[in-house]
Scaffold this motif. Sequence first.
Motif, PDB file in Angstrom:
ATOM      1  N   MET A 192       0.837  -1.200   0.000  1.00  0.00           N
ATOM      2  CA  MET A 192       0.000   0.000   0.000  1.00  0.00           C
ATOM      3  C   MET A 192       0.875   1.254   0.000  1.00  0.00           C
ATOM      4  O   MET A 192       0.623   2.206  -0.721  1.00  0.00           O
ATOM      5  N   LYS A 193       1.927   1.201   0.833  1.00  0.00           N
ATOM      6  CA  LYS A 193       2.858   2.344   0.913  1.00  0.00           C
ATOM      7  C   LYS A 193       3.535   2.571  -0.440  1.00  0.00           C
ATOM      8  O   LYS A 193       3.583   3.699  -0.935  1.00  0.00           O
ATOM      9  N   ALA A 194       4.047   1.479  -1.031  1.00  0.00           N
ATOM     10  CA  ALA A 194       4.764   1.595  -2.305  1.00  0.00           C
ATOM     11  C   ALA A 194       3.836   2.105  -3.406  1.00  0.00           C
ATOM     12  O   ALA A 194       4.208   2.957  -4.207  1.00  0.00           O
ATOM     13  N   LEU A 195       2.602   1.586  -3.427  1.00  0.00           N
ATOM     14  CA  LEU A 195       1.658   2.007  -4.470  1.00  0.00           C
ATOM     15  C   LEU A 195       1.282   3.476  -4.301  1.00  0.00           C
ATOM     16  O   LEU A 195       1.162   4.219  -5.279  1.00  0.00           O
ATOM     17  N   GLU A 196       1.140   3.882  -3.060  1.00  0.00           N
ATOM     18  CA  GLU A 196       0.799   5.279  -2.788  1.00  0.00           C
ATOM     19  C   GLU A 196       1.928   6.196  -3.291  1.00  0.00           C
ATOM     20  O   GLU A 196       1.678   7.200  -3.946  1.00  0.00           O
ATOM     21  N   THR A 197       3.166   5.781  -3.003  1.00  0.00           N
ATOM     22  CA  THR A 197       4.326   6.560  -3.440  1.00  0.00           C
ATOM     23  C   THR A 197       4.328   6.738  -4.957  1.00  0.00           C
ATOM     24  O   THR A 197       4.758   7.754  -5.471  1.00  0.00           O
ATOM     25  N   HIS A 198       3.835   5.721  -5.658  1.00  0.00           N
ATOM     26  CA  HIS A 198       3.831   5.784  -7.113  1.00  0.00           C
ATOM     27  C   HIS A 198       2.532   6.345  -7.681  1.00  0.00           C
ATOM     28  O   HIS A 198       2.233   6.152  -8.856  1.00  0.00           O
ATOM     29  N   GLY A 199       1.768   6.976  -6.827  1.00  0.00           N
ATOM     30  CA  GLY A 199       0.582   7.700  -7.286  1.00  0.00           C
ATOM     31  C   GLY A 199      -0.633   6.849  -7.606  1.00  0.00           C
ATOM     32  O   GLY A 199      -1.544   7.316  -8.293  1.00  0.00           O
ATOM     33  N   PHE A 200      -0.665   5.615  -7.107  1.00  0.00           N
ATOM     34  CA  PHE A 200      -1.856   4.785  -7.346  1.00  0.00           C
ATOM     35  C   PHE A 200      -2.953   5.185  -6.352  1.00  0.00           C
ATOM     36  O   PHE A 200      -2.650   5.568  -5.219  1.00  0.00           O
ATOM     37  N   PRO A 201      -4.209   5.067  -6.764  1.00  0.00           N
ATOM     38  CA  PRO A 201      -5.296   5.421  -5.845  1.00  0.00           C
ATOM     39  C   PRO A 201      -5.552   4.308  -4.833  1.00  0.00           C
ATOM     40  O   PRO A 201      -6.316   3.377  -5.081  1.00  0.00           O
ATOM     41  N   VAL A 202      -4.853   4.376  -3.718  1.00  0.00           N
ATOM     42  CA  VAL A 202      -4.994   3.367  -2.647  1.00  0.00           C
ATOM     43  C   VAL A 202      -5.182   4.114  -1.328  1.00  0.00           C
ATOM     44  O   VAL A 202      -4.851   5.298  -1.252  1.00  0.00           O
ATOM     45  N   PRO A 203      -5.662   3.432  -0.286  1.00  0.00           N
ATOM     46  CA  PRO A 203      -5.761   4.129   1.010  1.00  0.00           C
ATOM     47  C   PRO A 203      -4.363   4.488   1.516  1.00  0.00           C
ATOM     48  O   PRO A 203      -3.376   3.860   1.124  1.00  0.00           O
ATOM     49  N   ASN A 204      -4.298   5.482   2.356  1.00  0.00           N
ATOM     50  CA  ASN A 204      -3.026   5.863   2.954  1.00  0.00           C
ATOM     51  C   ASN A 204      -2.689   4.853   4.074  1.00  0.00           C
ATOM     52  O   ASN A 204      -3.483   4.635   4.992  1.00  0.00           O
ATOM     53  N   ALA A 205      -1.520   4.214   3.944  1.00  0.00           N
ATOM     54  CA  ALA A 205      -1.113   3.207   4.937  1.00  0.00           C
ATOM     55  C   ALA A 205      -0.576   3.922   6.173  1.00  0.00           C
ATOM     56  O   ALA A 205       0.405   4.648   6.096  1.00  0.00           O
ATOM     57  N   VAL A 206      -1.234   3.728   7.313  1.00  0.00           N
ATOM     58  CA  VAL A 206      -0.868   4.479   8.523  1.00  0.00           C
ATOM     59  C   VAL A 206       0.093   3.690   9.407  1.00  0.00           C
ATOM     60  O   VAL A 206       1.146   4.177   9.799  1.00  0.00           O
ATOM     61  N   GLU A 207      -0.255   2.445   9.713  1.00  0.00           N
ATOM     62  CA  GLU A 207       0.573   1.662  10.650  1.00  0.00           C
ATOM     63  C   GLU A 207       0.210   0.189  10.539  1.00  0.00           C
ATOM     64  O   GLU A 207      -0.881  -0.161  10.095  1.00  0.00           O
ATOM     65  N   HIS A 208       1.134  -0.674  10.940  1.00  0.00           N
ATOM     66  CA  HIS A 208       0.779  -2.099  11.051  1.00  0.00           C
ATOM     67  C   HIS A 208       1.409  -2.687  12.294  1.00  0.00           C
ATOM     68  O   HIS A 208       2.450  -2.206  12.760  1.00  0.00           O
ATOM     69  N   ASN A 209       0.764  -3.673  12.844  1.00  0.00           N
ATOM     70  CA  ASN A 209       1.306  -4.413  13.979  1.00  0.00           C
ATOM     71  C   ASN A 209       0.658  -5.787  13.991  1.00  0.00           C
ATOM     72  O   ASN A 209      -0.559  -5.906  13.828  1.00  0.00           O
ATOM     73  N   ARG A 210       1.470  -6.818  14.154  1.00  0.00           N
ATOM     74  CA  ARG A 210       0.966  -8.205  14.104  1.00  0.00           C
ATOM     75  C   ARG A 210       0.106  -8.401  12.846  1.00  0.00           C
ATOM     76  O   ARG A 210       0.595  -8.203  11.757  1.00  0.00           O
ATOM     77  N   HIS A 211      -1.169  -8.770  13.019  1.00  0.00           N
ATOM     78  CA  HIS A 211      -2.039  -9.064  11.863  1.00  0.00           C
ATOM     79  C   HIS A 211      -2.921  -7.871  11.507  1.00  0.00           C
ATOM     80  O   HIS A 211      -3.916  -8.026  10.800  1.00  0.00           O
ATOM     81  N   CYS A 212      -2.562  -6.723  12.004  1.00  0.00           N
ATOM     82  CA  CYS A 212      -3.447  -5.564  11.921  1.00  0.00           C
ATOM     83  C   CYS A 212      -2.829  -4.451  11.073  1.00  0.00           C
ATOM     84  O   CYS A 212      -1.656  -4.121  11.238  1.00  0.00           O
TER      85      CYS A 212
END
Length: 455
Positions: free
Chosen positions: A163-183
């Motif tokens: 998600m982060k990589a796609l966002e960086t490349h201008g794809f329309p994806v949600p903004n990736a905020v954080e991850h932990n374990r399975h979340c």
Amino acid sequence: MKLDVDVLRYLSKDDFRVLTAVELGMRNHEIVPTELIDRIARLKHGCTYKVLKNLLKYKLLHHDSSKYDGFRLTYLGYDFLAIKTMVNKGVFVGVGRQIGVGKESDIFEVVREDGTVLAMKLHRLGRVSFRAVKSKRDYLRHRSSYNWLYLSRLAALKEFAFMKALETHGFPVPNAVEHNRHCVVMSLVQGYPLVQVKQLQNPETVFETIIGLVVRLAEHGLIHCDFNEFNIMIDDDEKITMIDFPQMVSVSHRNAQMYFDRDVECVFKFFMKRFNLSFQESIDDIDGSDDGRDEAGKPCFSAIERSAGFLDRELAASGFTRKDEEDIQRFIEGGAESDSNSDSEVVHIVEDLNETDMVDSDSSHLFPYFIFNKISWKRSTSCYFNDGNFNPQEESHQDAMENEAELVKSLNKQRRRAIAAARRGRETVAARNSYKDKGGRSSHNSKIQKQLSSW
Ligand code: ADP
Ligand code: MG
């Protein structure tokens, strides 16, 4: 199994300590022996057992005595650990209503301290194995239950990284905020899954945008692999956002062509059925050319120019390793063999889960809407996270994170000591056994040895 956030307010520091001990024990145990949990947690005499009982009551743990007496985390227990970490990190302060049930995930609204609402996706790999599609998915039968923790964590890590990589490349994806374990926590998409939309103002434009995304992804070296009306969100202005990335693969994958064609086919079929589009016409109308497309107007995988290395360079740097990718692909492909279009199963599974226990039919008391009302925000926060570590007003996020990291470190040390002690014991017992075996009195010791060998 439903996420009953209400449970969190009944949990103490000791509960959290024991839950963490079980999680650590699961690093090398499917079922963690009760005695090992006790040794890791090191609570006052007998306390661990009381706490275990409590955690069992709230379904955060599962008890298993088939081979030896032990426990494992349930998804709810794992949810609790992830949510607690997120709260300690200051990612969000409260959990709201459930907004989505995926094939192998649950999506909830969560709220930041400033009132911003985000989406939290809890991955639940392995869930379907116990449900309607069990017979179709033979590969799951051999999956041990501590693998689901690992696989769900991998799925979250992968989703976040992509998600982060796609966002960086201008794809329309949600903004990736954080991850932990399975979340994974991401921005909330304002819109609906395309599957729910019956009419569009500009179906041709939307269609071309979506097909354009499939092509642009491939140009960046990626294939979504589940690109369909369930994973494309659309808002009132007909703006598209794509979601759901754990199954994405590189264009150098051996089945890349098949995955690409399948994604294209899904979009074509859906637009043909739902919006009566005739593709050749629409493509000629809009593009004025059919370059790189076959006679039916479908983009050809072989005609796509790739900018190689996208996946390897950027995703390897994100902490998602090649081995992680191999592990998760093995799991996904096991399922893909029997699913031609995996998300089409969702509907049946959601029905199945609704009927049973996924969504609480009267969840209003668990997820009261007022928690998103700014005025009552503090009140609801303290109601949800009101024990020691949990109350953001009592402990700064920094303190909480340090406490959590220290706890994990010290419990892990205990785990290693306990395992080493058990190994030493095993050697001693084995030595004694070889002596006693001569006298034929080894049955008691071999019983102990058997128990220790489970550590
Ligand atoms: P799965 O991998 O289990 O299919 P998805 O990521 O596709 O899960 O999410 C399932 C559903 O949850 C989606 O169809 C959508 O309705 C909802 N959803 C997922 N992510 C978001 C988001 N960021 N914002 C709003 N709704 C979301
Ligand atoms: Mg999905």
